[in-house]
Design an enzyme around this catalytic site. Structure first.
Site, PDB file in Angstrom:
ATOM      1  N   LYS A  79       0.866  -1.182   0.000  1.00  8.87           N
ATOM      2  CA  LYS A  79       0.000   0.000   0.000  1.00  8.87           C
ATOM      3  C   LYS A  79       0.902   1.231   0.000  1.00  8.87           C
ATOM      4  O   LYS A  79       1.919   1.265   0.706  1.00  8.87           O
ATOM      5  CB  LYS A  79      -0.880  -0.034   1.246  1.00  8.87           C
ATOM      6  CG  LYS A  79      -1.913   1.072   1.362  1.00  8.87           C
ATOM      7  CD  LYS A  79      -2.764   0.853   2.610  1.00  8.87           C
ATOM      8  CE  LYS A  79      -3.854   1.875   2.765  1.00  8.87           C
ATOM      9  NZ  LYS A  79      -4.731   1.607   3.939  1.00  8.87           N
ATOM     10  N   SER A 154      -9.628   1.522   2.919  1.00  7.46           N
ATOM     11  CA  SER A 154      -8.764   2.274   2.033  1.00  7.46           C
ATOM     12  C   SER A 154      -7.723   1.410   1.328  1.00  7.46           C
ATOM     13  O   SER A 154      -7.079   1.852   0.385  1.00  7.46           O
ATOM     14  CB  SER A 154      -8.045   3.367   2.841  1.00  7.46           C
ATOM     15  OG  SER A 154      -7.213   2.792   3.843  1.00  7.46           O
ATOM     16  N   SER A 178      -9.969  -0.922   7.230  1.00  7.18           N
ATOM     17  CA  SER A 178      -9.420  -0.731   5.880  1.00  7.18           C
ATOM     18  C   SER A 178      -8.618  -1.900   5.340  1.00  7.18           C
ATOM     19  O   SER A 178      -8.174  -1.860   4.188  1.00  7.18           O
ATOM     20  CB  SER A 178      -8.568   0.543   5.838  1.00  7.18           C
ATOM     21  OG  SER A 178      -9.383   1.677   5.966  1.00  7.18           O
TER      22      SER A 178
END
Length: 488
Positions: A79, A154, A178
């Site tokens: 990420k 996210s 997330s």
């Protein structure tokens, strides 16, 4: 079966046996990304040169009989919230466009030391603020199971890359769900460790008392293996717990017979998609068949979790994001006249609407005259939520519940309705507020072929039990073998 269809541990065994090389596996990932990512858009940037260099070094270690770890040579993604030396890191925001960190986050360093090639940086909601990946400043990521739908957020880029077989595993972060919600939306496994289990050093902060990095994989065993690499006490992180790291794979196949699993009644509220509830209820019945006892429990302060989270998290965000001012790094408004104008123009141009919204909410909650009424009261309710879990775990070994009230929704469907978007995290937020571990494991599909996930919650630092419980269900089903029909 293509090489990229293998799980992390299946590839590791082939690497061990000399049946395939890390360079071959990495090139297969790069080819897969080139083939499908124009439709999925999981990656913000690919580090082909760095990944292949790491793969060549891994192959040399294996030829010498000195692999750095059991996962040495298995390519993964990150990420774009983890500082990565020499590789642009943006947190999905224009305010950090062009920022190249001079150091690695601790978890990135641990992955490199374990020999895992890092293929690239994955898309996310800007500064991890979102539940659909649509607040990324660059582009939304698409769900491999239906490219018209969100992969969740996210950590949607991480989940989509794993589900689309672009990488064998990935790291995400979980502030209010997330990791778990995107995993549920993409038929993957996502684990949010106990707060403090995995170092946050070098992870771009959203809400410091809630953020926690964790693995996102296709199987429970892969999640256990990846957690084994990154779960270390870190003296560079003041919130890192000096807890011993257990062998997460040791009890993985022990089953659930004799365990008491709590079913929180507050997690089955009105408005849940009937197909999602049916899949979760079927999973609960499966646990009973496997020898677990289901116990009805109550977490009475769950109803306040959403409001509590959206006071605490934005307050911490307003403080953390004050550092992006155009002075030290990232975007700088070149035509500003004076310091005040530099601050204002840099932040106006650099931050997206959702980030601005949360900064404003947080600043208001922390302002003079409102701190006691909002932020301080939210912290008191947070304690009550934590105590709910403490009481529940006196009677049960773990909790099992839904992750999201709905299946993956259409891109654009909720983007203009912030409150509706915030409600997507209603079942995941309490876990972060309490600091306990939570895991998402695939538990079914809707009639339209959209994935559904089951949430397992446990006592602090009891990730091994969560993995064991999830594995018991996974062993009885082939959900993880179902591959997303990614259009090329």
């Amino acid at each position: 079966m293509q090489l990229t269809d293998l799980t992390m541990l299946e590839l590791a065994r082939k690497l061990d046996a000399g049946e395939v090389s890390s360079v071959e596996a990495t090139r297969a990932c790069l080819a897969r990304i080139q083939q499908v990512d124009p439709r999925i858009r999981a990656f913000l940037r690919v580090d082909e040169q760095g990944a292949l260099a790491a793969a060549e070094a891994s192959d040399a270690r294996r030829r010498a009989g000195t692999p750095a770890s059991p996962l040495d040579g298995v390519p993964v993604g990150l990420k774009d919230l983890f500082l990565t030396e020499g590789v642009e890191t943006t947190a999905g925001s224009r305010v950090l466009e062009g920022f190249v960190p001079p150091l690695d986050a601790t978890v990135v360093r641990l992955l490199k030391e374990a020999g895992l090639p890092l293929v690239g940086k994955l898309n996310l909601d800007e500064f991890a603020m979102g539940s659909s990946n649509e607040s990324s400043a660059y582009h939304p990521t698409h769900n491999p199971w239906d490219v018209t739908r969100t992969p969740g957020g996210s950590s949607g880029g991480s989940a989509a890359a794993v589900a689309a077989r672009e990488v064998f595993g990935a790291l995400g972060t979980d502030t209010g769900g997330s990791i778990r919600q995107p995993a549920a939306f993409t038929n993957t496994v996502g684990l949010k460790p106990t707060y403090g289990r995995v170092s946050r050093y070098g992870v771009i902060a959203y809400a410091s008392s809630l953020d926690q990095p964790g693995p996102m994989t296709r199987t429970v065993a892969d999640a256990a293996a990846l957690l084994q690499v990154i779960a270390r006490h870190d003296p560079l992180d003041a919130t890192s717990a000096p807890a011993k790291t257990p062998d997460y794979s040791a009890e993985l196949e022990s089953g659930v017979r004799g365990l008491k699993l709590g079913v929180p009644r507050e997690y089955f509220a009105e408005g849940m998609d009937p197909e999602v509830e049916a899949s979760v209820r079927a999973a609960l019945a499966e646990y009973e068949r496997l020898g677990a006892t289901l116990v009805d429990v109550s977490l009475p302060h769950t109803q306040y979790a959403l409001a509590t989270y959206y006071l605490i998290a934005p307050a911490e965000a307003s403080s953390n994001l004050a550092r992006y001012d155009g002075i030290r790094y990232g975007l700088r408004a070149k035509d500003a006249r004076g310091l005040k104008e530099l601050y204002a123009q840099t932040r106006e141009r650099g931050f997206g609407p959702e980030v601005k919204r949360r900064i404003m909410l947080g600043t208001y909650a922390l302002s003079a005259g409102y701190y006691d009424a909002y932020y301080l009261r939210a912290q008191k309710v947070r304690t009550l939520i934590r105590e709910d879990f403490t009481r529940a775990f006196k009677d049960v070994d773990a909790l099992v519940a839904p992750i999201s009230p709905v299946a993956p929704f259409k891109l654009g469907e909720k983007v203009d309705d912030p409150l509706s978007m915030y409600l997507m995290d209603v079942y995941t937020l309490p876990c972060n507020l309490a600091g306990i571990p939570g895991l998402s494991v695939p538990c079914g599909f809707t009639k339209a072929g959209l994935p559904v996930g089951l949430q397992v919650l446990g006592r602090a630092f009891d990730e091994a039990l969560l993995l064991r419980i999830a594995r018991a269900f996974e062993r009885e089903h082939d959900f993880f073998r179902r591959l997303a029909p990614v259009p090329a």
